[in-house]
Design a protein around this motif. Structure first.
Motif, PDB file in Angstrom:
ATOM      1  N   GLY A 100       0.806  -1.205   0.000  1.00 45.82           N
ATOM      2  CA  GLY A 100       0.000   0.000   0.000  1.00 45.82           C
ATOM      3  C   GLY A 100       0.841   1.258   0.000  1.00 45.82           C
ATOM      4  O   GLY A 100       0.337   2.334  -0.304  1.00 45.82           O
ATOM      5  N   SER A 101       2.111   1.112   0.322  1.00 39.06           N
ATOM      6  CA  SER A 101       2.954   2.295   0.310  1.00 39.06           C
ATOM      7  C   SER A 101       3.911   2.275  -0.875  1.00 39.06           C
ATOM      8  O   SER A 101       4.430   3.311  -1.278  1.00 39.06           O
ATOM      9  CB  SER A 101       3.738   2.406   1.613  1.00 39.06           C
ATOM     10  OG  SER A 101       4.406   1.196   1.882  1.00 39.06           O
ATOM     11  N   LEU A 133       2.888   4.521  -3.734  1.00 41.98           N
ATOM     12  CA  LEU A 133       3.202   5.894  -3.364  1.00 41.98           C
ATOM     13  C   LEU A 133       4.684   6.185  -3.519  1.00 41.98           C
ATOM     14  O   LEU A 133       5.087   7.201  -4.089  1.00 41.98           O
ATOM     15  CB  LEU A 133       2.753   6.139  -1.918  1.00 41.98           C
ATOM     16  CG  LEU A 133       3.302   7.370  -1.193  1.00 41.98           C
ATOM     17  CD1 LEU A 133       2.954   8.642  -1.955  1.00 41.98           C
ATOM     18  CD2 LEU A 133       2.748   7.432   0.221  1.00 41.98           C
ATOM     19  N   ILE A 134       5.494   5.275  -3.028  1.00 42.86           N
ATOM     20  CA  ILE A 134       6.947   5.431  -3.085  1.00 42.86           C
ATOM     21  C   ILE A 134       7.434   5.579  -4.522  1.00 42.86           C
ATOM     22  O   ILE A 134       8.197   6.486  -4.849  1.00 42.86           O
ATOM     23  CB  ILE A 134       7.636   4.220  -2.411  1.00 42.86           C
ATOM     24  CG1 ILE A 134       7.368   4.246  -0.900  1.00 42.86           C
ATOM     25  CG2 ILE A 134       9.124   4.207  -2.688  1.00 42.86           C
ATOM     26  CD1 ILE A 134       7.731   2.957  -0.192  1.00 42.86           C
ATOM     27  N   HIS A 148       6.356   8.709  -6.159  1.00 45.62           N
ATOM     28  CA  HIS A 148       7.144   9.818  -5.632  1.00 45.62           C
ATOM     29  C   HIS A 148       8.514   9.900  -6.312  1.00 45.62           C
ATOM     30  O   HIS A 148       8.981  10.986  -6.658  1.00 45.62           O
ATOM     31  CB  HIS A 148       7.317   9.668  -4.130  1.00 45.62           C
ATOM     32  CG  HIS A 148       8.030  10.816  -3.511  1.00 45.62           C
ATOM     33  ND1 HIS A 148       7.389  11.975  -3.141  1.00 45.62           N
ATOM     34  CD2 HIS A 148       9.342  11.015  -3.235  1.00 45.62           C
ATOM     35  CE1 HIS A 148       8.271  12.828  -2.657  1.00 45.62           C
ATOM     36  NE2 HIS A 148       9.463  12.258  -2.694  1.00 45.62           N
ATOM     37  N   LEU A 202      -2.504   9.709  -2.665  1.00 40.03           N
ATOM     38  CA  LEU A 202      -1.806   8.707  -1.867  1.00 40.03           C
ATOM     39  C   LEU A 202      -0.971   9.344  -0.760  1.00 40.03           C
ATOM     40  O   LEU A 202      -0.876   8.814   0.346  1.00 40.03           O
ATOM     41  CB  LEU A 202      -0.904   7.860  -2.776  1.00 40.03           C
ATOM     42  CG  LEU A 202      -1.422   6.488  -3.170  1.00 40.03           C
ATOM     43  CD1 LEU A 202      -2.910   6.503  -3.438  1.00 40.03           C
ATOM     44  CD2 LEU A 202      -0.658   5.920  -4.343  1.00 40.03           C
ATOM     45  N   ASP A 222      -3.365  10.340   1.882  1.00 41.44           N
ATOM     46  CA  ASP A 222      -3.785   9.130   2.587  1.00 41.44           C
ATOM     47  C   ASP A 222      -2.712   8.670   3.562  1.00 41.44           C
ATOM     48  O   ASP A 222      -3.003   8.279   4.684  1.00 41.44           O
ATOM     49  CB  ASP A 222      -4.064   7.991   1.584  1.00 41.44           C
ATOM     50  CG  ASP A 222      -5.383   8.188   0.870  1.00 41.44           C
ATOM     51  OD1 ASP A 222      -6.126   9.119   1.248  1.00 41.44           O
ATOM     52  OD2 ASP A 222      -5.658   7.425  -0.066  1.00 41.44           O
ATOM     53  N   TRP A 223      -1.483   8.717   3.086  1.00 48.20           N
ATOM     54  CA  TRP A 223      -0.377   8.273   3.919  1.00 48.20           C
ATOM     55  C   TRP A 223      -0.274   9.119   5.185  1.00 48.20           C
ATOM     56  O   TRP A 223      -0.152   8.590   6.291  1.00 48.20           O
ATOM     57  CB  TRP A 223       0.941   8.311   3.156  1.00 48.20           C
ATOM     58  CG  TRP A 223       2.100   8.213   4.091  1.00 48.20           C
ATOM     59  CD1 TRP A 223       2.920   9.220   4.506  1.00 48.20           C
ATOM     60  CD2 TRP A 223       2.524   7.045   4.804  1.00 48.20           C
ATOM     61  NE1 TRP A 223       3.824   8.755   5.416  1.00 48.20           N
ATOM     62  CE2 TRP A 223       3.609   7.416   5.629  1.00 48.20           C
ATOM     63  CE3 TRP A 223       2.086   5.714   4.841  1.00 48.20           C
ATOM     64  CZ2 TRP A 223       4.265   6.520   6.466  1.00 48.20           C
ATOM     65  CZ3 TRP A 223       2.736   4.831   5.673  1.00 48.20           C
ATOM     66  CH2 TRP A 223       3.808   5.220   6.465  1.00 48.20           C
ATOM     67  N   THR A 256      -2.547  10.911   6.618  1.00 51.15           N
ATOM     68  CA  THR A 256      -3.693  10.627   7.480  1.00 51.15           C
ATOM     69  C   THR A 256      -3.448   9.372   8.310  1.00 51.15           C
ATOM     70  O   THR A 256      -3.636   9.354   9.529  1.00 51.15           O
ATOM     71  CB  THR A 256      -4.964  10.423   6.633  1.00 51.15           C
ATOM     72  OG1 THR A 256      -5.236  11.620   5.914  1.00 51.15           O
ATOM     73  CG2 THR A 256      -6.155  10.076   7.522  1.00 51.15           C
ATOM     74  N   PHE A 257      -3.005   8.352   7.600  1.00 50.93           N
ATOM     75  CA  PHE A 257      -2.751   7.082   8.258  1.00 50.93           C
ATOM     76  C   PHE A 257      -1.623   7.197   9.276  1.00 50.93           C
ATOM     77  O   PHE A 257      -1.754   6.752  10.428  1.00 50.93           O
ATOM     78  CB  PHE A 257      -2.405   6.028   7.202  1.00 50.93           C
ATOM     79  CG  PHE A 257      -2.023   4.701   7.759  1.00 50.93           C
ATOM     80  CD1 PHE A 257      -2.981   3.881   8.342  1.00 50.93           C
ATOM     81  CD2 PHE A 257      -0.707   4.265   7.699  1.00 50.93           C
ATOM     82  CE1 PHE A 257      -2.627   2.647   8.850  1.00 50.93           C
ATOM     83  CE2 PHE A 257      -0.347   3.032   8.210  1.00 50.93           C
ATOM     84  CZ  PHE A 257      -1.308   2.222   8.788  1.00 50.93           C
TER      85      PHE A 257
END
Lengths: 128, 128
Positions: free
Chosen positions: B22-23, B26-27, B30, B103, B106-107, B109-110
């Motif tokens: 899930g990350s 995003l990674i 990025h 994302l 979201d990250w 927030t999490f």
DNA sequence: CAAGATATCTTGCATGACAAGCTATACGAC
DNA sequence: GTCGTATAGCTTGTCATGCAAGATATCTTG
């Protein structure tokens, strides 16, 4: 209550779901570190205390609790009152506390790496 | 022996692996936000720049890149020089940049929810 | 030529979140 | 009584995806 299937985000954006992976064990162990709790309680507690951000369903939690028990991170105590539905209380063991420490450290390492990559130092919220 | 079988876990601590879930999208998005890159480059770059904390293997990355391409978050450009192994460069699209923003939000927030939960002192257990 | 580095892609497996279904007890409303 | 709802626990099946392992191909160096 508000069983509202129309909620645009009734299905977690799928990223949130995956983010929970690997952190749920840590989350549950952390909740149990505050004192013993039973499954249903953990579900409602997490949903309420984290505003749904770290919500967990019972279909996810019970298998997880079983894994924790099998790994000896928790011990189980049944509470069967004269009246009322029986509850299965989970309690952290020493091994569970060690696991919690390990997982917490792992989490902070990971979160720090993410913060470094994403370019923010978390504490300082200077958004550019 | 550099070969260390006693290393509590020959494979990634399993938690690290799951945390990546899930990350990773995003990674990678990025990394691509900093400029186009080819697969092999992303692998080495991430391993080096994050000290292995956010390492990704090629067996993980290529399927992910394909998913990103299919979702139109990236576009592909083959670079086939007269000499040298052909490289497949990935470039972020506008949709990819939007996804990256989502994302990232979201990250945070999490991560904030996790920080809030883990940061709560165990001493204060006065729940409602 | 052989070996190694570079570079991409594929197959197969394991893990685990979750929906959906199930059981059972208690209690108020009818 | 019995129906509906809340409480409480459990199980099955599905899906996504990280990763090891292997295949393929090109280039460089000895």
């Amino acid at each position: 209550m508000s069983d509202d299937p129309e909620r645009s985000d009734s299905r977690k954006s799928s990223i949130a779901r995956e983010l929970r992976r690997g952190s749920l064990e840590l989350i549950v162990l952390h909740v149990l570190a505050a004192g013993e709790a039973y499954g249903y309680e953990i579900v409602t507690k997490l949903t309420r205390e984290t505003d749904g951000a770290l919500e967990v369903t019972d279909g996810t939690l019970y298998p997880l609790l079983y894994r924790l028990e099998r790994a000896a991170f928790v011990v189980v105590r049944w509470d069967t009152p004269a009246r009322g539905v029986p509850r299965k209380y989970y309690q952290l063991t020493d091994a569970g506390r060690m696991e919690l420490d390990t997982l917490t450290a792992d989490w902070f390492t990971f979160a720090a790496a993410m913060a470094r990559l994403l370019g923010k130092a978390g504490s300082d919220d200077s958004h550019d």
